[in-house]
Design an enzyme around this catalytic site. Structure first.
Site, PDB file in Angstrom:
ATOM      1  N   SER A   1       0.858  -1.184   0.000  1.00  0.00           N
ATOM      2  CA  SER A   1       0.000   0.000   0.000  1.00  0.00           C
ATOM      3  C   SER A   1       0.895   1.235   0.000  1.00  0.00           C
ATOM      4  O   SER A   1       2.071   1.165   0.393  1.00  0.00           O
ATOM      5  CB  SER A   1      -0.889   0.001   1.254  1.00  0.00           C
ATOM      6  OG  SER A   1      -1.519   1.255   1.443  1.00  0.00           O
TER       7      SER A   1
ATOM      8  N   TYR B   1      -1.900  -1.639  10.811  1.00  0.00           N
ATOM      9  CA  TYR B   1      -2.068  -1.848   9.364  1.00  0.00           C
ATOM     10  C   TYR B   1      -0.911  -1.231   8.586  1.00  0.00           C
ATOM     11  O   TYR B   1      -0.308  -1.881   7.726  1.00  0.00           O
ATOM     12  CB  TYR B   1      -3.391  -1.265   8.882  1.00  0.00           C
ATOM     13  CG  TYR B   1      -3.526  -1.280   7.374  1.00  0.00           C
ATOM     14  CD1 TYR B   1      -3.813  -2.474   6.704  1.00  0.00           C
ATOM     15  CD2 TYR B   1      -3.321  -0.122   6.612  1.00  0.00           C
ATOM     16  CE1 TYR B   1      -3.903  -2.511   5.320  1.00  0.00           C
ATOM     17  CE2 TYR B   1      -3.414  -0.149   5.231  1.00  0.00           C
ATOM     18  CZ  TYR B   1      -3.701  -1.342   4.591  1.00  0.00           C
ATOM     19  OH  TYR B   1      -3.789  -1.376   3.222  1.00  0.00           O
TER      20      TYR B   1
END
Length: 270
Positions: free
Chosen positions: A147, A160
């Site tokens: 990401s 995360y």
């Protein structure tokens, strides 16, 4: 060569998190390029639907595993069954992953431990298992989905962001180790994407979830596929995301962290 023999000689791609979002788009792309598919997801109903749909459109076979990758034994179970069926994996797409939202002192530990298992441990486990066969055949491609979050700390999504930093670092390192072997590693780092991610992470009311120009999952998957096929190591879809991920290298870390915190805070007047 008859149809059955032709299918057996096609390359095979294994895709995790295949039932929705970017993973689902990867199933469509690889099917169009005549790859046989091994699909992994918790959503057995959707997997069955895909397995019935794609062979009708394309001359491929589709095998499914309704597996929860937060269970530590799942990667080994998938690998063993494929070995027993003599199904060789040429392309591994480690797409499965999810996030959680909130201050670390208040988020649920059980959920975060599952996230660590899916985002980091299972990804690493599957890579380890299938890499050896790829090296033996002097060919293979691995794509790990990280990401844009991998490039900076993420207050309100601390665990995360940290998992995606691992995926980026791990992927770049083994890509270097594998140079000249015939096996390539690509890490895909998308920014905010229009998918179920925000809902799963319970962050629909955050500022970043209201970004108007979220990239479509289909676009992200197409860019990831092109990067994988051209042996790129790091793929960041979208010029805006490229600029943002590079700019953090020249910005004081405490300022970057404050900006990310601001983006993740809840919208006012909620």
């Amino acid at each position: 060569m008859n149809t059955t023999s032709k299918i057996q000689h096609q390359k095979t791609a294994l895709i995790t998190g295949a039932a929705s979002g970017i993973g689902y788009q990867f199933t469509q792309i690889f099917a169009r390029h005549n790859y046989n598919l091994v699909l992994v997801d918790k959503n057995e109903e959707k997997l069955t639907e895909i397995a019935e749909e794609l062979p009708k459109k394309f001359n491929i076979f589709v095998k499914t595993f309704a597996k929860d990758l937060s269970i530590p034994t799942s990667p080994e179970e998938i690998f063993t069954e494929l070995q027993q069926a003599s199904i060789k994996i040429d392309v591994l797409i480690n797409n499965a992953g999810f996030g959680t939202y909130g201050t670390f002192s208040e988020t649920d530990l059980t959920t975060e431990l599952k996230m660590l298992q899916v985002n980091i441990v299972s990804l690493t486990h599957l890579t380890k298992l299938f890499l050896k066969d790829m090296l033996e055949q002097d060919y293979g491609k691995i794509l790990n989905v990280a990401s844009a979050a991998a490039f900076q700390p993420g207050p309100l999504m601390a665990v995360y962001f940290a998992t995606k930093a691992y995926v980026l670092s791990f992927s770049e390192a083994i890509a270097n180790e594998l140079e000249g072997t015939g096996v390539s590693v690509t890490v895909l780092c998308p920014g905010p994407t229009a998918s179920q991610f925000q809902q799963t992470a319970a962050m629909e009311d955050s500022k970043i979830a209201s970004v108007n120009r979220m990239m479509k999952t289909e676009t992200v998957a197409k860019i990831g596929y092109r990067g994988l096929m051209t042996n790129k190591t790091v793929v960041i879809p979208g010029m805006r995301n490229k600029i943002l991920t590079q700019s953090v290298r020249f910005t004081p870390r405490n300022l970057v962290t404050k900006v990310v915190r601001s983006m993740h805070e809840l919208k006012k007047n909620k």
